[in-house]
Design a protein around this motif. Sequence first.
Motif, PDB file in Angstrom:
ATOM      1  N   VAL A  80       5.794  55.593  53.602  1.00 51.10           N
ATOM      2  CA  VAL A  80       6.265  54.256  54.867  1.00 51.10           C
ATOM      3  C   VAL A  80       7.250  55.000  55.520  1.00 51.10           C
ATOM      4  CG1 VAL A  80       7.926  52.336  54.533  1.00 51.10           C
ATOM      5  CG2 VAL A  80       6.510  52.864  52.943  1.00 51.10           C
ATOM      6  N   ILE A 121       5.084  54.790  58.631  1.00 54.08           N
ATOM      7  CA  ILE A 121       4.040  53.274  59.355  1.00 54.08           C
ATOM      8  C   ILE A 121       4.972  52.833  60.616  1.00 54.08           C
ATOM      9  CG2 ILE A 121       2.966  51.258  59.209  1.00 54.08           C
ATOM     10  CD1 ILE A 121       3.259  52.409  56.222  1.00 54.08           C
ATOM     11  N   THR A 122       4.677  52.784  61.742  1.00 59.30           N
ATOM     12  CA  THR A 122       5.424  52.460  63.360  1.00 59.30           C
ATOM     13  C   THR A 122       4.707  50.938  63.584  1.00 59.30           C
ATOM     14  OG1 THR A 122       4.530  54.253  64.351  1.00 59.30           O
ATOM     15  CG2 THR A 122       6.704  54.839  63.162  1.00 59.30           C
ATOM     16  N   ILE A 162       3.551  47.362  60.128  1.00 58.84           N
ATOM     17  CA  ILE A 162       4.663  46.445  59.866  1.00 58.84           C
ATOM     18  C   ILE A 162       4.639  45.481  60.171  1.00 58.84           C
ATOM     19  CG2 ILE A 162       7.420  46.706  60.422  1.00 58.84           C
ATOM     20  CD1 ILE A 162       6.472  49.408  60.584  1.00 58.84           C
ATOM     21  N   LYS A 175      10.923  42.375  56.911  1.00 61.08           N
ATOM     22  CA  LYS A 175      10.110  42.768  57.205  1.00 61.08           C
ATOM     23  C   LYS A 175       9.179  44.436  55.821  1.00 61.08           C
ATOM     24  CE  LYS A 175      10.907  48.376  59.902  1.00 61.08           C
ATOM     25  NZ  LYS A 175      11.943  48.414  60.182  1.00 61.08           N
ATOM     26  N   TYR A 196       6.472  46.078  55.132  1.00 64.44           N
ATOM     27  CA  TYR A 196       5.448  47.296  55.755  1.00 64.44           C
ATOM     28  C   TYR A 196       3.764  46.831  54.677  1.00 64.44           C
ATOM     29  CZ  TYR A 196       8.569  50.796  57.212  1.00 64.44           C
ATOM     30  OH  TYR A 196       9.405  50.117  58.001  1.00 64.44           O
ATOM     31  N   CYS A 232       8.944  45.918  51.382  1.00 61.85           N
ATOM     32  CA  CYS A 232       9.159  44.729  51.948  1.00 61.85           C
ATOM     33  C   CYS A 232      10.966  44.168  51.564  1.00 61.85           C
ATOM     34  CB  CYS A 232       8.391  43.633  51.395  1.00 61.85           C
ATOM     35  SG  CYS A 232       9.775  42.114  51.716  1.00 61.85           S
TER      36      CYS A 232
END
Length: 461
Positions: free
Chosen positions: A287, A290-291, A313, A422, A424, A444
């Motif tokens: 995770v 991931i950006t 995201i 937020k 992912y 999450c």
Amino acid sequence: MAAQSYIAISELHPNFSHPTVVGIIIWKSDVKSFPDRKNIGTDRFTFGFTIRDSPDFFINVSAWGNDRYINGLSTSFRTGDCVAIENALVAHKDPEKEERFCPTTPSFYRLLVTEAHSQVCLCADMDIIDKLLPLIHLPVKDSRDFYSLGDIVANGQRLDGSVINILAAAKTIGQPKQFTTSDGRKGQRLEVKLFDDSVSSFPLVCWDREAIQLMQTLIPRESVLFIADAKISFDSFRNGMAATVTSKTLITVNPDTREASLLFSYAKQVSESGARDQDEKPDDVSVDSITDVYTVIQLKQRARDTPEPFFGITYSFISKLDLDSSVSKVIKMRCSRCKFQVTEDAQSCVNQLCPGRDQLFSATTGFDLLVDFTDHTGTLHTCTLRSPVAENMLGYTTEEFKSLTDDERTAVKWKFLLERCKIYVKILPSTKMKTGIKGIVLACSLADPGDVQQHMSALLQ
């Protein structure tokens, strides 16, 4: 024309004059053109097809002529149609050309069709059509002579360049991609993902327009293919094996064989049970790596533009979270080996093709939810939220959650429902979803307001 006046493919011989043959088309090539050596500055056009009139006999047919005749003839029928061919020339095979460019047939001969001498038309005799139609579901090779996808993967690069038979089900059908070669010729490419009980996703690539049109008629997860003479090669881009449909490849859709029937049942069970695909495994990437941030509409747009899974995201509101449904809808048991859903009192897996059916049965229990998330651009529906992601998000193990009262479960639900989170996600194509895409929640949590403001303002710029 009376049925008895047709000549069986098995009886054809070059000495016959004016033969008329009927058969069902089991293969067809694209139209190609070549410079005409006799008439400089003009082109000759050609395409090929294969007809079958019995379980044991089929023959290749070549049509030659000018642009108008060949393109008109090619569009007048397609794979699966029954045709009558009048006055074709019966010629000996040219082994070198036949073996390289056409399907392998049991006949010693081939048929040549020209505008001046021959006629090809759709068969109108319903009795003959009824006899021919079942032949489209008979593989042209021994129905037991095939590689499973697991065999191909296990053999790896040892199979590079070989031509083999494959039995597999269609998982997803990609979109045709058009391209232009460096010398100006236009081409197309379509990728089908195959699966069976040993491998969840394996690429099959089609380059011919005819093969692409056939693939576009398939129903994903409900179509089983016997692919005779597929070319196997190592794909360095994917770092794995891939199959290609060539001009020699014959594809039988939903073959009438025991092996295909078993695979069809497996594919149906996978689809109906919600068994988790390999693609759905949430641990493909960490995770933290991931950006990329997306709005919902951007996630949908990218999913439409690329058939490959991707990660992102999104700062969205959880708009559906049914935690106060019955526990059996929130927490489910699945077979540890094949991920089929099972009942709490199950003693064995219900999947007939589970790889662990002859071993001691074991199952795992976990959160198994479908959630929606929404932002100002739209909603992504029915995204998968499973353990352990759900446990980390909700702050409860399945056992702890089971012990909560109805009011306590509702309180957990409202901690997240309609709150900005937020999230992912992994996004991948899915034929089971009306939207054609599926979201899998990888992590999450309630979003930090400053974080939201920073990223949302960047997206709105």
